[in-house]
Design a protein around this motif. Structure first.
Motif, mmCIF file in Angstrom:
data_model
loop_
_atom_site.group_PDB
_atom_site.id
_atom_site.type_symbol
_atom_site.label_atom_id
_atom_site.label_comp_id
_atom_site.label_asym_id
_atom_site.label_seq_id
_atom_site.Cartn_x
_atom_site.Cartn_y
_atom_site.Cartn_z
ATOM 1 N N ALA B 286 -0.711 10.669 12.776
ATOM 2 C CA ALA B 286 -2.006 10.015 12.819
ATOM 3 C C ALA B 286 -2.626 10.173 14.197
ATOM 4 O O ALA B 286 -3.826 10.338 14.345
ATOM 5 C CB ALA B 286 -1.864 8.537 12.474
ATOM 6 N N LYS B 287 -1.796 10.119 15.200
ATOM 7 C CA LYS B 287 -2.315 10.208 16.562
ATOM 8 C C LYS B 287 -2.797 11.613 16.864
ATOM 9 O O LYS B 287 -3.810 11.814 17.511
ATOM 10 C CB LYS B 287 -1.236 9.799 17.556
ATOM 11 N N LYS B 288 -2.049 12.600 16.374
ATOM 12 C CA LYS B 288 -2.447 13.984 16.612
ATOM 13 C C LYS B 288 -3.827 14.250 16.036
ATOM 14 O O LYS B 288 -4.660 14.881 16.658
ATOM 15 C CB LYS B 288 -1.425 14.936 15.958
ATOM 16 N N VAL B 289 -4.035 13.755 14.811
ATOM 17 C CA VAL B 289 -5.285 14.062 14.125
ATOM 18 C C VAL B 289 -6.474 13.466 14.870
ATOM 19 O O VAL B 289 -7.550 14.058 14.919
ATOM 20 C CB VAL B 289 -5.258 13.513 12.682
ATOM 21 N N ALA B 290 -6.268 12.313 15.468
ATOM 22 C CA ALA B 290 -7.378 11.635 16.122
ATOM 23 C C ALA B 290 -7.890 12.435 17.320
ATOM 24 O O ALA B 290 -8.977 12.177 17.811
ATOM 25 C CB ALA B 290 -6.947 10.246 16.567
ATOM 26 N N SER B 414 -11.266 13.781 9.633
ATOM 27 C CA SER B 414 -9.990 13.919 10.334
ATOM 28 C C SER B 414 -9.386 12.558 10.664
ATOM 29 O O SER B 414 -8.272 12.467 11.153
ATOM 30 C CB SER B 414 -10.185 14.724 11.615
ATOM 31 N N SER B 415 -10.144 11.487 10.397
ATOM 32 C CA SER B 415 -9.631 10.164 10.730
ATOM 33 C C SER B 415 -8.556 9.738 9.727
ATOM 34 O O SER B 415 -8.665 10.009 8.537
ATOM 35 C CB SER B 415 -10.783 9.163 10.707
ATOM 36 N N PRO B 416 -7.525 9.072 10.233
ATOM 37 C CA PRO B 416 -6.459 8.640 9.324
ATOM 38 C C PRO B 416 -6.932 7.636 8.278
ATOM 39 O O PRO B 416 -6.295 7.475 7.250
ATOM 40 C CB PRO B 416 -5.420 7.989 10.242
ATOM 41 N N ILE B 417 -8.018 6.950 8.556
ATOM 42 C CA ILE B 417 -8.477 5.981 7.557
ATOM 43 C C ILE B 417 -9.629 6.553 6.735
ATOM 44 O O ILE B 417 -10.292 5.833 5.994
ATOM 45 C CB ILE B 417 -8.911 4.636 8.193
ATOM 46 N N TYR B 418 -9.871 7.876 6.849
ATOM 47 C CA TYR B 418 -10.977 8.486 6.116
ATOM 48 C C TYR B 418 -10.836 8.199 4.623
ATOM 49 O O TYR B 418 -9.764 8.386 4.047
ATOM 50 C CB TYR B 418 -11.005 9.997 6.353
ATOM 51 N N GLY B 419 -11.922 7.777 4.009
ATOM 52 C CA GLY B 419 -11.898 7.530 2.572
ATOM 53 C C GLY B 419 -11.703 6.065 2.227
ATOM 54 O O GLY B 419 -11.920 5.662 1.102
#
Lengths: 102, 476
Positions: B286-290, B414-419
């Protein structure tokens, strides 16, 4: 193969219960409002505390000189009771908040 | 005769569990449902203690130990459950769930010892390995200990004593670990003899490790889902005990919770518009994606607002919506919040609360808290309702909520909470955000909302800020 079939026939009652309970479990909470998710989870948590019955049986069957069984069984009874009693009391406290105002 | 009565006790137990769970899913009957299930449980427990007989017709003994255990468990359980603060409910549930899992695992250990003790290779060869029984014992052990270890980590995470932890390749490591557990268990079921009984304890250790590693990397915001999942695990572990003792009430109770818990887990995921797999695996990296898109510091400046300005803006608004979050719960600010609401209403301002389905750390968490402070039910609006009203709202006051109002859930794939569906607070004329600091929320991601022109920040502990705000409004 025959072994497995035999086993299924031998335990068919239990297998029936499992299958039916799966459907009952899914059916009865199908339409729960999201407000009640937490209390429902907590209530279900208390219900699986029924494992305490297994702990009581283990404890009650342990021979007097089998200290490992006595100690582990005792621990199991304590933990199981915590699950049951704590679970129901916590759920009740949560639901207390939901009572309607006069 | 006695056994017949016990059968009736178990039947009553099973029926009350089903009824109780059914009643728990409706707000009007929920509390009664809990009591019904508790009553059934009591009957089943008392019946077992006094009426149970094993195959040989032997009654139970060791009553002192049994009652001692029940007494200790009851006293500690009631005290813990009564004393715990409303905000700490989620970790309490997790803790109790872990106890149930440990109980199931302990039963398996004792029964395994029973199976192997005093038997050497020849005995086992002669009597034959009870494959079916052994399989159930192992299932109970594995599921019970995974549930126990996982619940303990979840508990630690929720009360802040355990931090997120992951290492590269952990996902693959977990799968290998799981395969290893399954492999060893299969081996033992087929080949148990006097000399390899120690494999049982290796399986126990690996299961505990797996439970730990399985929950470790999952973000705190997703803990409710994990606890619900572990809850259904414990249900299945309890059902294994029912299989073992041919005990119908354990079987029905366990499977019922296993099935209902699984569905509840999926419903919770749905409330966040995510799949279960996404919750369990998506936490990785999750951190990488941010990283791209949203490096902190690039977002420019935020604007602060003073207490007196806030007081003025709010008392001259015609409609205010309050968005409570975990910050409100931590600060125990629900009573202050209700007071603010009353004060604004006296001034003719319409005040409502917008409750995101996963606000706080558990679904329903905010409803429970606000209900505790006597906030009336019709003031609480669910997400869809609230989203329709934001456009006609003058001021949105966000109290310690973060991820549930993060516009990245809509705009940044790209956000982990996308959607995840969010509260569209930006539709309102003004947004005031109360937070303790600029630190990111529980999902560990930056929130663009705080840097938008409509948004003003009001820093401080929610309770203190609300009390000061009330004082300001009074003095207007």
């Amino acid at each position: 193969m025959e072994n497995i079939l035999n086993w299924i026939t031998e335990h068919q009652q239990i297998i029936y219960i499992v299958v039916l309970m799966v459907f009952v479990g899914i059916e009865i909470i199908g339409r729960v409002p999201s407000v009640l998710h937490t209390p429902l989870m907590s209530g279900a948590n208390a219900i699986h505390g029924v494992v305490i019955i297994g702990a009581i049986i283990v404890m009650g069957k342990a021979e007097h000189d089998n200290y490992i069984a006595l100690i582990l069984g005792f621990l199991a009874v304590v933990l199981g009771t915590l699950n049951v009693v704590g679970g129901f009391v916590v759920t009740d406290r949560m639901l207390e908040m939901f009572k309607k105002k006069k | 005769m006695e056994l017949n009565i016990l059968t009736i006790c178990y039947l009553i137990g099973s029926i009350t569990f089903i009824l109780g769970l059914k009643m728990l899913s409706n707000p009007a009957t929920a509390r009664k449902g809990n009591l019904v299930a508790a009553g059934g449980m009591t009957i089943a427990i008392i019946g077992t203690i006094f009426l149970y007989k094993d195959e040989a017709g032997q009654k139970l003994h060791n009553y002192i130990w049994i009652f001692g255990g029940l007494a200790v468990g009851t006293i500690v359980g009631v005290m813990a459950a009564k004393k715990v603060k409303m905000t700490a409910m989620p970790e309490m549930v997790s803790l109790f769930n872990g106890m149930g899992g440990a109980c199931a695992a302990l039963i398996s250990i004792v029964e395994f010892n029973h199976l192997t003790s005093g038997k050497n290779e020849i005995d086992l060869y002669l009597t034959g390995i009870p494959h079916g029984q052994l399989l159930i014992i192992l299932l109970g052990l594995i599921i019970g200990s995974v549930s126990f270890a996982g619940s303990m980590i979840a508990w630690g995470k929720l009360n802040g004593s355990v931090k997120d932890f992951s290492f590269p390749g952990q996902h693959i490591f977990n799968i290998v670990l799981l395969l290893l557990i399954v492999g060893l268990a299969t081996f033992l079921v087929i080949n148990l003899n006097g000399s390899n009984a120690f494999v049982f304890y290796i399986i126990l250790a690996l299961s505990l490790l797996y439970g730990t590693l399985f929950v470790f990397p999952i973000g705190g915001a997703d803990m409710p889902v994990v606890i619900s999942l572990l809850n259904s695990f414990t249900g299945v572990a309890a059902a294994c005990g029912g299989f073992l003792y041919d005990n119908k009430v354990m079987l029905t109770g366990g499977i019922l919770v296993g099935a209902a818990g699984t569905l509840l887990t999926i419903l919770m995921c749905k409330a966040m518009n995510r799949s279960l797999a996404n919750v369990l695996i998506g936490s990785f990296g999750a951190k990488k994606v941010a990283g791209p898109g949203a490096a902190p510091g690039e977002q420019g400046a935020y604007k602060e607002i003073s207490l007196s300005d806030t007081a003025v803006v709010m008392s001259y608004a015609s409609k205010v919506i309050i968005v409570p979050g975990y910050g409100l719960a931590v600060a125990q600010a629900q009573h202050a919040c209700h007071e603010l609401e009353k004060m604004l209403e006296e001034k003719g301002v319409s005040v409502k609360y917008a409750i995101h389905p996963v606000a706080g750390r558990m679904p329903g968490h905010m409803n429970v808290l606000l209900a505790e402070a006597d906030v009336s039910y019709d003031k609480l609006e669910e997400m869809e309702q609230a989203n329709e009203e934001f456009s006609s709202t003058d001021v949105v006051l966000i109290l310690g909520a973060n991820d549930v109002v993060n516009p990245a859930a809509k705009s940044d794939p790209s956000s982990p909470i996308y959607g995840m569906p969010i509260l569209d607070v930006e539709l309102a004329k003004t947004v005031i955000v109360n937070k303790r600091s600029m630190k990111p929320g529980y999902a560990g991601i930056e929130n663009d909302l705080f840097f938008r022109p409509k948004t003003s920040m009001l820093f401080g502990d929610a309770k203190k800020v609300l009390q000061d705000l009330i004082a300001e409004i009074k003095s207007l």
